[in-house]
Write a protein that holds these residues in place. Structure first.
Motif, short mmCIF file in Angstrom:
data_model
loop_
_atom_site.label_atom_id
_atom_site.label_comp_id
_atom_site.label_asym_id
_atom_site.label_seq_id
_atom_site.Cartn_x
_atom_site.Cartn_y
_atom_site.Cartn_z
N ALA A 46 51.92 48.14 61.85
CA ALA A 46 52.74 47.13 61.20
C ALA A 46 52.48 47.09 59.70
N THR A 47 51.21 47.07 59.30
CA THR A 47 50.88 47.02 57.89
C THR A 47 51.27 48.30 57.18
N ARG A 48 51.11 49.43 57.83
CA ARG A 48 51.48 50.71 57.21
C ARG A 48 52.95 50.76 56.84
N TYR A 49 53.80 50.25 57.73
CA TYR A 49 55.23 50.25 57.42
C TYR A 49 55.56 49.25 56.31
N LEU A 50 54.86 48.13 56.29
CA LEU A 50 55.08 47.17 55.22
C LEU A 50 54.69 47.77 53.86
N VAL A 51 53.54 48.43 53.81
CA VAL A 51 53.11 49.06 52.56
C VAL A 51 54.10 50.13 52.15
N SER A 52 54.53 50.94 53.10
CA SER A 52 55.47 52.02 52.79
C SER A 52 56.78 51.48 52.23
N ASP A 53 57.33 50.47 52.89
CA ASP A 53 58.61 49.93 52.43
C ASP A 53 58.48 49.25 51.06
N PRO A 86 66.47 63.89 55.75
CA PRO A 86 67.81 63.63 55.21
C PRO A 86 68.61 62.63 56.03
N THR A 87 68.19 62.38 57.27
CA THR A 87 68.92 61.44 58.13
C THR A 87 68.38 60.02 58.03
N ARG A 88 67.25 59.86 57.31
CA ARG A 88 66.65 58.53 57.23
C ARG A 88 67.44 57.64 56.29
N ALA A 89 67.68 56.42 56.73
CA ALA A 89 68.40 55.46 55.88
C ALA A 89 67.53 55.07 54.69
N PRO A 90 68.11 54.87 53.52
CA PRO A 90 67.33 54.46 52.35
C PRO A 90 66.62 53.13 52.61
N VAL A 91 65.44 52.98 52.04
CA VAL A 91 64.70 51.73 52.18
C VAL A 91 65.25 50.73 51.17
N THR A 92 65.84 49.67 51.66
CA THR A 92 66.44 48.67 50.77
C THR A 92 65.76 47.31 50.87
N HIS A 93 64.92 47.13 51.88
CA HIS A 93 64.19 45.86 52.01
C HIS A 93 62.91 46.13 52.78
N VAL A 94 61.97 45.22 52.66
CA VAL A 94 60.71 45.34 53.37
C VAL A 94 60.92 44.84 54.78
N ALA A 95 60.78 45.74 55.74
CA ALA A 95 61.01 45.37 57.14
C ALA A 95 59.86 44.51 57.65
N GLY A 96 60.16 43.70 58.66
CA GLY A 96 59.12 42.92 59.31
C GLY A 96 58.19 43.83 60.07
N PRO A 97 57.08 43.28 60.60
CA PRO A 97 56.11 44.10 61.32
C PRO A 97 56.75 44.89 62.46
N ALA A 98 56.46 46.19 62.46
CA ALA A 98 56.92 47.04 63.54
C ALA A 98 56.00 46.87 64.74
N ARG A 145 47.21 38.00 54.92
CA ARG A 145 47.77 39.08 55.73
C ARG A 145 49.03 39.58 55.05
N LEU A 146 49.17 40.88 54.93
CA LEU A 146 50.36 41.45 54.31
C LEU A 146 51.55 41.21 55.24
N THR A 147 52.63 40.65 54.68
CA THR A 147 53.81 40.34 55.46
C THR A 147 55.05 40.84 54.73
N ALA A 148 56.18 40.76 55.42
CA ALA A 148 57.44 41.14 54.78
C ALA A 148 57.76 40.21 53.62
N GLY A 149 57.20 39.01 53.65
CA GLY A 149 57.48 38.04 52.60
C GLY A 149 56.65 38.22 51.34
N ASN A 150 55.46 38.83 51.45
CA ASN A 150 54.60 38.93 50.26
C ASN A 150 54.29 40.36 49.83
N ALA A 151 54.65 41.34 50.64
CA ALA A 151 54.25 42.73 50.36
C ALA A 151 54.80 43.24 49.04
N LEU A 152 56.08 43.02 48.79
CA LEU A 152 56.70 43.56 47.58
C LEU A 152 56.09 42.95 46.33
#
Length: 404
Positions: A151-158, A266-278, A127-134
């Motif tokens: 949840a997976t879509r946000y992990l892939v995106s980040d 323009p208001t979105r914070a930069p992606v700096t880490h893979v977030a956990g499941p939304a 399962r894709l997780t914040a720990g293995n996605a990157l």
């Protein structure tokens, strides 16, 4: 007023360098690509060298993997931790009846190699997780996301945003499909955009139909999956104009396509880490997520049904689901009747007994949880969920019954 002319983006270089020269057998196999403007021999050599990761071996992953293999993509990665279920076969053409119960990655690998033995298939039965996605996405040139949950879509995106890997995304809902391309570090002259620029946050739980409630037209998977592969081939070879900065929306019921422009928020914070499941509208609530006095297990329900004071068992699935399998003695009232339009005009729970426990179940827990929440809000404290739904009943109480 004359519409403003469309400004074409600058030429986009191929994503992948050329691989080794093609031998006679491969020149013959890919002949229809070799005469195609924008692909040609050079593009086919790039495809042979490309490493493409497909997230999900389900409805979208099935046609995507087959067409990527047929196109001659050299290495295909497959991420999926699920097993083939009979209900998958209506749309997941990668899998066959004999594959029911097998890991999807194994069935996928077998089908891909049968289609093109030249392809190298790397399976990731996790399962894709914040720990293995990157780590997973960083090993590939391109990622196709065919997952069916937020949840997976946000992990892939980040993960792809941090890795700078282009990301082809597709999604399905009943008769509608969507496709786009995201890339945090695109070639010069192209604006970066990510999935979060379209969907900054997941929708509130309960506002999107679950997979079982909404359904999916099987053939729609082929339409959207093939567009995803088209985008992948264009990115690898540099052919055509990609969907980067555009969202294509298809309605199979009307056979219409719409295009929406996508720009960076323009208001979105930069992606700096893979977030956990939304929060996931299609996710099944776990037993631990339900308060102890609002849920019982399938085994507890079995024991209560054998007691001197058996509970009233409410099935909130659809009628066709009940025809497949049901908990004996349960009463069917689909969740839509209890929670849908018009349910607020009168007490939708008036017919439920108030002198004994009411145990609510669905397929696996999402719908029953919403019904229980609504019943509690209406003052019905005697209503509880059967955690895991009818699938838990099959697994824990009567394995001879049909799973779906």
């Amino acid at each position: 007023m004359t519409p403003a002319p469309t400004v074409e983006p600058p030429a986009r270089p191929p994503l992948v360098p050329e691989g080794p020269p093609l031998d006679a057998a491969r020149l013959a196999r890919y002949a229809r690509h070799l005469t195609l403007p924008g692909v040609g021999v050079s593009g086919q050599r790039r495809l042979a060298r490309a490493r493409v990761l497909v997230v999900g071996a389900g409805g979208l992953g099935s046609p995507a993997l087959l067409y990527l293999a047929a196109a001659g993509v050299g290495t295909l990665g497959v991420v999926d931790d699920d097993v083939v279920d009979e209900s998958n076969l209506q749309r997941q053409v990668l899998h066959r009846t004999v594959d029911v119960g097998r890991r999807k990655v194994d069935s996928a690998r077998e089908a891909v190699l049968a289609a093109n033995p030249d392809v190298t298939v790397e399976v990731h039965p996790v399962r894709l997780t914040a720990g293995n996605a990157l780590e997973l996405v960083s090993g590939y040139d391109l990622v196709l996301d065919g997952s069916d949950n937020f949840a997976t879509r946000y992990l892939v995106s980040d993960a792809t945003a941090i890795a700078g890997v282009p990301h082809v995304w597709g999604a399905l809902d009943r008769f509608r499909g969507q496709v786009s391309v995201f890339w945090s570090r695109p070639p010069e002259g192209h604006a970066p955009v990510t999935y979060r620029d379209i969907f900054p946050e997941p929708p509130p739980a309960g506002t999107v139909p679950t997979c079982a409630e909404g359904g999916v037209l099987g053939a729609l998977c082929a339409t959207i999956g093939s567009v995803m592969v088209t985008e992948a081939v264009k990115l690898v070879t540099g052919a055509g104009r990609s969907l980067l900065g555009r969202l294509a929306v298809y309605d199979a019921a009307d056979v219409t396509w719409r295009e929406l422009r996508v720009v960076a928020d323009p208001t979105r914070a930069p992606v700096t880490h893979v977030a956990g499941p939304a929060p996931d509208a299609c996710a099944v609530p776990s037993t631990s997520a339900v308060s102890a006095d609002a849920a019982i297990s399938a085994l507890q329900l079995r024991d209560l049904l054998d007691s001197a004071a058996p509970p009233y068992v409410l099935d909130v699935r659809e009628e066709f689901e009940r025809d497949i399998v049901a908990i004996p003695g349960s009463v069917l009232v689909p969740a839509g009747r209890l929670l849908g339009p018009g349910s607020q005009d009168a007490d939708p729970f008036a017919a439920l007994p108030d002198d004994r426990l009411v145990a609510v179940y669905c397929k696996s827990g999402a719908r029953s949880q919403r019904v229980v929440d609504a019943a509690h809000a209406a003052g019905r404290s005697n209503v509880v969920q059967v955690a895991g739904g009818v699938l838990a009943w099959v697994d824990e109480v009567d394995p001879t019954l049909t799973r779906y």
